[in-house]
Design a protein around this motif. Structure first.
Motif, PDB file in Angstrom:
ATOM      1  N   LEU A 144     -24.471  47.133  25.325  1.00 41.86           N
ATOM      2  CA  LEU A 144     -24.901  45.746  25.488  1.00 41.86           C
ATOM      3  C   LEU A 144     -24.539  44.914  24.255  1.00 41.86           C
ATOM      4  CD1 LEU A 144     -28.453  46.140  27.089  1.00 41.86           C
ATOM      5  CD2 LEU A 144     -26.405  45.223  28.189  1.00 41.86           C
ATOM      6  N   GLY A 145     -24.786  45.459  23.087  1.00 39.01           N
ATOM      7  CA  GLY A 145     -24.540  44.710  21.862  1.00 39.01           C
ATOM      8  C   GLY A 145     -23.087  44.356  21.666  1.00 39.01           C
ATOM      9  N   PHE A 146     -22.205  45.262  22.061  1.00 39.33           N
ATOM     10  CA  PHE A 146     -20.771  45.031  21.892  1.00 39.33           C
ATOM     11  C   PHE A 146     -20.075  44.784  23.231  1.00 39.33           C
ATOM     12  CE2 PHE A 146     -21.703  48.057  18.247  1.00 39.33           C
ATOM     13  CZ  PHE A 146     -21.923  47.029  17.345  1.00 39.33           C
ATOM     14  N   GLY A 147     -20.860  44.350  24.195  1.00 41.71           N
ATOM     15  CA  GLY A 147     -20.309  44.122  25.531  1.00 41.71           C
ATOM     16  C   GLY A 147     -19.661  42.766  25.709  1.00 41.71           C
ATOM     17  N   ASP A 148     -19.802  41.876  24.728  1.00 41.20           N
ATOM     18  CA  ASP A 148     -19.136  40.575  24.790  1.00 41.20           C
ATOM     19  C   ASP A 148     -18.777  40.162  23.368  1.00 41.20           C
ATOM     20  OD1 ASP A 148     -21.442  39.411  23.540  1.00 41.20           O
ATOM     21  OD2 ASP A 148     -22.397  39.222  25.502  1.00 41.20           O
ATOM     22  N   GLU A 149     -18.161  39.001  23.226  1.00 39.01           N
ATOM     23  CA  GLU A 149     -17.670  38.547  21.934  1.00 39.01           C
ATOM     24  C   GLU A 149     -18.784  37.986  21.042  1.00 39.01           C
ATOM     25  OE1 GLU A 149     -14.427  38.597  20.808  1.00 39.01           O
ATOM     26  OE2 GLU A 149     -13.800  39.715  22.592  1.00 39.01           O
ATOM     27  N   ASP A 155     -30.911  35.977  12.573  1.00 39.89           N
ATOM     28  CA  ASP A 155     -31.622  34.849  13.188  1.00 39.89           C
ATOM     29  C   ASP A 155     -31.647  34.950  14.703  1.00 39.89           C
ATOM     30  OD1 ASP A 155     -32.203  33.679  10.750  1.00 39.89           O
ATOM     31  OD2 ASP A 155     -30.322  32.552  10.707  1.00 39.89           O
ATOM     32  N   ALA A 156     -30.602  35.544  15.276  1.00 39.31           N
ATOM     33  CA  ALA A 156     -30.515  35.694  16.734  1.00 39.31           C
ATOM     34  C   ALA A 156     -29.933  37.072  17.040  1.00 39.31           C
ATOM     35  CB  ALA A 156     -29.640  34.592  17.341  1.00 39.31           C
ATOM     36  N   PRO A 157     -30.736  38.133  16.835  1.00 34.23           N
ATOM     37  CA  PRO A 157     -30.209  39.497  16.992  1.00 34.23           C
ATOM     38  C   PRO A 157     -30.026  39.885  18.452  1.00 34.23           C
ATOM     39  CG  PRO A 157     -32.547  39.572  16.515  1.00 34.23           C
ATOM     40  CD  PRO A 157     -32.145  38.129  16.426  1.00 34.23           C
ATOM     41  N   LYS A 158     -29.141  40.847  18.667  1.00 34.86           N
ATOM     42  CA  LYS A 158     -29.037  41.478  19.975  1.00 34.86           C
ATOM     43  C   LYS A 158     -30.193  42.473  20.118  1.00 34.86           C
ATOM     44  CE  LYS A 158     -24.920  39.975  21.623  1.00 34.86           C
ATOM     45  NZ  LYS A 158     -23.784  40.871  21.850  1.00 34.86           N
ATOM     46  N   SER A 159     -30.709  42.601  21.324  1.00 33.85           N
ATOM     47  CA  SER A 159     -31.759  43.582  21.636  1.00 33.85           C
ATOM     48  C   SER A 159     -32.889  43.558  20.602  1.00 33.85           C
ATOM     49  CB  SER A 159     -31.163  44.994  21.733  1.00 33.85           C
ATOM     50  OG  SER A 159     -30.174  45.058  22.737  1.00 33.85           O
ATOM     51  N   LEU A 188     -25.822  43.787   3.885  1.00 38.29           N
ATOM     52  CA  LEU A 188     -24.710  43.947   4.819  1.00 38.29           C
ATOM     53  C   LEU A 188     -25.077  44.935   5.928  1.00 38.29           C
ATOM     54  CD1 LEU A 188     -21.857  43.373   5.725  1.00 38.29           C
ATOM     55  CD2 LEU A 188     -21.038  45.110   4.111  1.00 38.29           C
ATOM     56  N   ALA A 189     -25.700  46.055   5.564  1.00 34.06           N
ATOM     57  CA  ALA A 189     -26.087  47.034   6.583  1.00 34.06           C
ATOM     58  C   ALA A 189     -27.086  46.445   7.564  1.00 34.06           C
ATOM     59  CB  ALA A 189     -26.665  48.279   5.914  1.00 34.06           C
ATOM     60  N   VAL A 190     -28.028  45.678   7.058  1.00 34.82           N
ATOM     61  CA  VAL A 190     -29.039  45.048   7.905  1.00 34.82           C
ATOM     62  C   VAL A 190     -28.393  44.050   8.874  1.00 34.82           C
ATOM     63  CG1 VAL A 190     -30.903  43.341   7.789  1.00 34.82           C
ATOM     64  CG2 VAL A 190     -31.029  45.409   6.398  1.00 34.82           C
ATOM     65  N   GLU A 191     -27.516  43.205   8.351  1.00 36.60           N
ATOM     66  CA  GLU A 191     -26.873  42.205   9.201  1.00 36.60           C
ATOM     67  C   GLU A 191     -26.026  42.858  10.291  1.00 36.60           C
ATOM     68  OE1 GLU A 191     -24.981  38.816   7.456  1.00 36.60           O
ATOM     69  OE2 GLU A 191     -26.276  38.849   5.699  1.00 36.60           O
ATOM     70  N   GLN A 195     -26.557  43.493  15.024  1.00 38.52           N
ATOM     71  CA  GLN A 195     -25.599  43.225  16.103  1.00 38.52           C
ATOM     72  C   GLN A 195     -25.930  44.016  17.363  1.00 38.52           C
ATOM     73  OE1 GLN A 195     -21.639  43.784  14.502  1.00 38.52           O
ATOM     74  NE2 GLN A 195     -21.985  42.371  12.819  1.00 38.52           N
ATOM     75  N   THR A 196     -26.713  45.087  17.210  1.00 35.67           N
ATOM     76  CA  THR A 196     -27.138  45.862  18.389  1.00 35.67           C
ATOM     77  C   THR A 196     -28.627  46.184  18.384  1.00 35.67           C
ATOM     78  OG1 THR A 196     -26.553  47.924  17.237  1.00 35.67           O
ATOM     79  CG2 THR A 196     -24.896  46.989  18.730  1.00 35.67           C
ATOM     80  N   HIS A 197     -29.251  46.190  17.228  1.00 34.61           N
ATOM     81  CA  HIS A 197     -30.642  46.627  17.101  1.00 34.61           C
ATOM     82  C   HIS A 197     -31.427  45.558  16.348  1.00 34.61           C
ATOM     83  CE1 HIS A 197     -28.749  50.365  18.266  1.00 34.61           C
ATOM     84  NE2 HIS A 197     -29.939  50.949  18.378  1.00 34.61           N
ATOM     85  N   GLY A 198     -32.117  44.706  17.110  1.00 37.67           N
ATOM     86  CA  GLY A 198     -32.725  43.528  16.529  1.00 37.67           C
ATOM     87  C   GLY A 198     -34.135  43.678  16.021  1.00 37.67           C
ATOM     88  N   HIS A 199     -34.736  44.855  16.167  1.00 35.05           N
ATOM     89  CA  HIS A 199     -36.094  45.052  15.656  1.00 35.05           C
ATOM     90  C   HIS A 199     -36.043  45.386  14.169  1.00 35.05           C
ATOM     91  CE1 HIS A 199     -40.159  46.608  15.162  1.00 35.05           C
ATOM     92  NE2 HIS A 199     -40.463  46.107  16.352  1.00 35.05           N
ATOM     93  N   PRO A 200     -36.972  44.822  13.353  1.00 34.25           N
ATOM     94  CA  PRO A 200     -36.952  45.114  11.911  1.00 34.25           C
ATOM     95  C   PRO A 200     -36.978  46.599  11.575  1.00 34.25           C
ATOM     96  CG  PRO A 200     -38.421  43.279  12.346  1.00 34.25           C
ATOM     97  CD  PRO A 200     -37.992  43.808  13.686  1.00 34.25           C
ATOM     98  N   VAL A 201     -37.693  47.395  12.347  1.00 33.27           N
ATOM     99  CA  VAL A 201     -37.727  48.835  12.084  1.00 33.27           C
ATOM    100  C   VAL A 201     -36.324  49.428  12.142  1.00 33.27           C
ATOM    101  CG1 VAL A 201     -38.328  51.022  13.200  1.00 33.27           C
ATOM    102  CG2 VAL A 201     -40.116  49.389  12.658  1.00 33.27           C
ATOM    103  N   ALA A 202     -35.530  48.982  13.098  1.00 31.36           N
ATOM    104  CA  ALA A 202     -34.179  49.533  13.273  1.00 31.36           C
ATOM    105  C   ALA A 202     -33.230  49.030  12.199  1.00 31.36           C
ATOM    106  CB  ALA A 202     -33.653  49.197  14.662  1.00 31.36           C
TER     107      ALA A 202
END
Length: 371
Positions: A144-149, A155-159, A188-191, A195-202
């Motif tokens: 899902l995260g990499f399913g589109d451009e 600020d607007a994470p995937k999932s 950088l790792a967080v940002e 792109q696929t895991h938008g919860h702070p824990v992830a």
């Protein structure tokens, strides 16, 4: 210890750095491959299939021994994206999360296409490796995260509800940016995790893992690297579950002989912070590389991700010579892993000689196009 940013890399420093880069990438891949046949099984199921001691050697998965999963695939594309970001910096364009996102979209193409598309001249050499065109049970969040451009951001994470370990498992290469300040490695790792895991824990688990690898690659102890990660996490909203899990891992070391039960307690429900904690524990108490990985795999939780994280930590800590040669001999994609590791080490130590305002190597730009 590797040379810091701006320093002159001597031969000894270059060799040490290359060994740690190779160790990190190969170690993570070996852990991934060891866990692949049993991922999804609980300990009873593992022991039923592989004996009372559990799995202790490569077994068949995806039609062969030593097969890797999407974890290794995405780790490779993380490295590719980091090299491409350095090369693109010559153009004045400097936004590594975008370059990483483009690299991950190239991985996504390997999950859809039958093989490399020679018409895509700007893909670079990694995307033309035919063995990568295999779907190895990627999590839905990745597809899902990499399913589109569209690129997810903080600020607007995937999932935004996704707490799984997949983003953490692809984040070891960020830690190999040894010339970067630790807080920039975390950022950088967080940002890129968002792109696929938008919860702070992830995404904070991904940042913590990257900066632990960073400390190890710079010659720190594992305990010291974890303490640095805890200090950096403390300033970030939502850090408490990740910080608590890491503290729990450090405390578990003093609780006697390591057991599968202790690893399972740390891994919990298999969310990112638990898997990270279990991996840190296995790396801390493992007598050697093989023992640490077998601890990580033989438990009720996500065996592949835990072992991949453990392998990345131990590889960064000890370098490639600590890895069992018999496992390396059977590891799927080993030539690609070595080639990419050496390219990364060369870019980070000799980048200005390969490309820049004064001139560029056409061969290097063919491998890592600026476009």
């Amino acid at each position: 210890m590797s040379a810091p940013a701006g320093a002159i890399w001597g031969r000894v420093e270059q060799q040490d750095f290359r060994s740690r880069v190779r160790g990190t990438l190969l170690g993570a891949a070996v852990g991934d491959a060891l866990g692949a046949p049993v991922d999804g099984l609980d300990l009873d199921g593992i022991q039923e299939g592989y004996g009372a001691e559990g799995i202790a050697d490569f077994a068949f998965a995806y039609g062969r021994r030593g097969a890797v999963t999407h974890i290794t695939q995405l780790t490779l594309f993380t490295v590719d994206g980091l090299i491409r970001a350095q090369v693109r910096r010559d153009t004045g364009a400097w936004h590594p999360p975008t370059d990483l996102h483009r690299a991950y979209l190239r991985w996504a193409a390997t999950q859809r296409d039958w093989g490399p598309d020679e018409r895509r001249k700007d893909d670079g050499w990694l995307a033309r490796e035919e063995w990568l065109y295999a779907r190895r049970d990627p999590a839905r969040s990745l597809l899902l995260g990499f399913g589109d451009e569209h690129m997810g951001t903080l600020d607007a994470p995937k999932s935004p509800g996704e707490i799984g370990p997949e983003a953490t498992a692809r984040s070891a290469p960020f830690g190999l940016l040894v010339g970067w300040e630790p807080q920039l490695v975390v950022q950088l790792a967080v940002e890129c995790a968002a792109q696929t895991h938008g919860h702070p824990v992830a995404y904070l688990s991904a940042g913590a893992y990257a900066v632990i690898v960073h400390g190890l690659a710079r010659g720190e102890t594992l305990d010291g690297a974890v303490q640095r990660a805890l200090a950096l996490l403390a300033a970030r909203p939502g850090h408490q579950p990740v910080s608590d899990a890491l503290q729990h891992a450090l405390g578990a070391v003093r609780q006697g002989m390591p057991t599968p039960v202790r690893v399972e307690e740390l891994a919990g429900d298999g969310s990112a912070e638990g898997v990270l904690a279990a991996a840190v524990y296995c790396a801390l108490v493992g007598e050697d590389f093989r023992h640490g990985l077998c601890l990580a795999v033989n438990q009720d939780g996500p065996s592949g991700a835990t072992a991949a994280l453990t392998g990345g930590l131990l590889g960064a800590l000890h370098g490639e010579t600590a890895l069992p040669p018999a496992w390396l001999a059977e590891l799927e994609g080993r030539p690609t892993l070595l080639e990419l590791a050496d390219d990364f080490a060369m870019e980070m130590t000799q980048g200005p000689a390969l490309h820049g305002p004064a001139g560029s190597s056409p061969g290097w730009l063919a491998r890592y196009p600026r476009a």
